[in-house]
Design an enzyme around this catalytic site. Structure first.
Site, PDB file in Angstrom:
ATOM      1  N   PHE A 145       1.261  -1.444   0.023  1.00 50.44           N
ATOM      2  CA  PHE A 145       0.070  -0.173  -0.093  1.00 50.44           C
ATOM      3  C   PHE A 145       1.305   1.494  -0.434  1.00 50.44           C
ATOM      4  O   PHE A 145       1.620   1.462   0.858  1.00 50.44           O
ATOM      5  CB  PHE A 145      -1.002   0.479   1.635  1.00 50.44           C
ATOM      6  CG  PHE A 145      -2.175   0.747   1.351  1.00 50.44           C
ATOM      7  CD1 PHE A 145      -3.458   1.513   0.115  1.00 50.44           C
ATOM      8  CD2 PHE A 145      -1.581   2.445   1.740  1.00 50.44           C
ATOM      9  CE1 PHE A 145      -4.028   2.619   0.201  1.00 50.44           C
ATOM     10  CE2 PHE A 145      -2.281   3.364   1.660  1.00 50.44           C
ATOM     11  CZ  PHE A 145      -3.625   3.622   0.713  1.00 50.44           C
ATOM     12  N   ASP A 230       9.489   2.869   1.662  1.00 50.25           N
ATOM     13  CA  ASP A 230       8.577   3.934   2.125  1.00 50.25           C
ATOM     14  C   ASP A 230       8.374   3.816   3.519  1.00 50.25           C
ATOM     15  O   ASP A 230       7.696   2.646   4.173  1.00 50.25           O
ATOM     16  CB  ASP A 230       6.860   2.993   0.829  1.00 50.25           C
ATOM     17  CG  ASP A 230       5.837   3.868   1.311  1.00 50.25           C
ATOM     18  OD1 ASP A 230       6.030   5.141   2.452  1.00 50.25           O
ATOM     19  OD2 ASP A 230       4.704   3.632   0.529  1.00 50.25           O
ATOM     20  N   LYS A 259       2.541  11.006   6.821  1.00 50.77           N
ATOM     21  CA  LYS A 259       2.650  11.430   8.280  1.00 50.77           C
ATOM     22  C   LYS A 259       2.533  11.649   9.016  1.00 50.77           C
ATOM     23  O   LYS A 259       2.402  13.379   9.255  1.00 50.77           O
ATOM     24  CB  LYS A 259       1.757   9.970   8.188  1.00 50.77           C
ATOM     25  CG  LYS A 259       1.381   9.059   6.596  1.00 50.77           C
ATOM     26  CD  LYS A 259       0.834   7.686   7.541  1.00 50.77           C
ATOM     27  CE  LYS A 259       0.452   7.070   6.221  1.00 50.77           C
ATOM     28  NZ  LYS A 259      -1.432   8.180   5.896  1.00 50.77           N
TER      29      LYS A 259
END
Length: 404
Positions: A145, A230, A259
């Site tokens: 994801f 990531d 984030k």
């Protein structure tokens, strides 16, 4: 059921009526928050065990981050990158130092960071490696994801994220996560990068075999391929280290961050790499109106300074050990597996007992908020400011839910 708890369901009904149904939220309407706690419109408090998918690593409204935002709001919020503002250099320098890289490229969302990483890797491949023009490919993992843009969902194996959004972007080869031999076999003369999550979050907090990331690093070096990590969910303290790659002593060629970098206040993302990689970009070849804006830089610089102390990484490691010990005690008592690292856990509930959604609804009734994924799996990712007592409380509520 949880709907019966709500004395003010109008906000839930209006949200259903006036917004596209791209989410299926629990019917809890939050109006305020502080630290690890949320309060709904009826004054009920909930322990936050999701932390905005790690965007709230430092808790809700951390005083230093709020102070930085307030101070910057009184001065300057946006200039665009057409000019240099007084918060920009400090942010880029301090983040580069935290990452151990030469350069930083600020963006806004995690998906933007991933898209930027893809573009940079391709350009590096053509200009530095000498890949045949138009033939660059990137190796990615099943169960990944990385975001929801059309390019990113092109290499997703989650049909909910991917189906009906084609035609899809070519240039990606998908291999099983954790399978080093398959990854090595997929690399050819036109491969420019391997793009991986050090721990797969959306898939259920899946930790790869211990030798996997070191093997990926070795193969990428041997084959002259960029290793892109990531760390948008796994980074910035979540796993008990600044970056999840650190647990195996691995340093990627490129970090993708987001984030928690925005402190739960503004969207901030970044790509960090050395000059021989990020230096391929020239003026006009990539950009963002809001990327690296003064407000974002002011908040993100304070985030980097919080991380530089090491306090939050230590809290995540120590409190994470307590969390995982508590969760392991529930295996055979409704849980069939527990995975994760630091203050991050994926829990597989016995599907004969209940679904992940049902478990989250019942936890919400008991004042704990979490998120399900993939059927009977739920994820826990509390803010790093959570206390021992609050962890014990969360585990106790989960135990009560599993006991029925």
């Amino acid at each position: 059921m949880i709907e019966d708890m709500l004395r003010t369901p109008d906000a839930v009904r209006d949200a259903e009526r006036y917004t596209a149904h791209n989410y299926h939220p629990l019917p809890v309407v939050i109006s305020s928050a502080e630290g690890a706690w949320l309060t709904d419109v009826d004054g009920r408090r909930y322990l936050d065990c999701l932390a905005g998918y790690s965007a709230l690593n430092f808790g809700h409204r951390h005083p230093k981050l709020i102070d930085a935002a307030h101070a910057q709001l009184d001065k300057l919020t946006l200039t665009s990158r057409a000019f240099i503002h007084d918060q920009f250099a400090d942010f880029c320098r301090e983040l580069a130092e935290l990452c151990g890289k030469d350069l930083v490229l600020p963006m806004n969302t995690g998906a933007e960071a991933v898209e930027t990483g893809i573009k940079v890797a391709r350009k590096w491949g053509y200009q530095v490696k000498g890949v045949t023009p138009g033939q660059a490919n990137i190796v990615v993992a099943e169960g990944n994801f990385h975001g929801r843009t059309t390019t990113i969902v092109s290499f997703s194996t989650d049909e909910d994220a991917r189906a009906d959004f084609g035609p899809y972007t070519p240039g990606f080869t998908i291999v099983p996560y954790g399978d080093l031999a398959a990854l090595a076999d997929a690399i050819d003369e036109n491969t420019v990068a391997v793009l991986l999550e050090p721990i797969q979050g959306e898939q259920g907090v899946v930790v790869p075999p211990e030798d996997y990331l070191p093997g990926v690093r070795r193969v990428c070096t041997e084959r002259n391929v960029l290793f892109i990590a990531d760390e948008i969910q796994s980074g910035l303290g979540r796993t008990g280290a600044t970056f999840a790659c650190e647990h195996e002593g691995v340093v990627p060629d490129m970090y993708l961050l987001g984030k928690a970098l925005g402190g739960g206040i503004v969207p901030v993302s970044a790509v960090a790499a050395n000059a021989d990689v990020l230096g391929v970009l020239k003026p006009g070849q990539h950009g963002s109106t809001f990327g690296g804006n003064p407000l974002a830089c002011a908040v993100a610089t304070e985030v980097v300074r919080l991380l530089a102390t090491g306090e939050f990484q230590r809290r995540s490691a120590e409190l994470g050990a307590r969390l995982h010990a508590g969760l392991q005690s529930l295996i055979g008592k409704g849980l069939v597996a527990v995975r994760g690292r630091g203050l991050w856990a994926g829990l597989d509930i016995d599907p004969a007992l209940m679904s992940g959604r049902e478990a989250c609804e019942r936890l919400a009734e008991r004042g704990v908020l979490a998120k399900d994924t993939h059927g009977s799996t739920i994820r826990l990712a509390p803010p790093l400011v959570i206390t021992e007592e609050e962890i014990d409380h969360a585990v106790a509520q989960l135990a009560a839910v599993l006991a029925g």
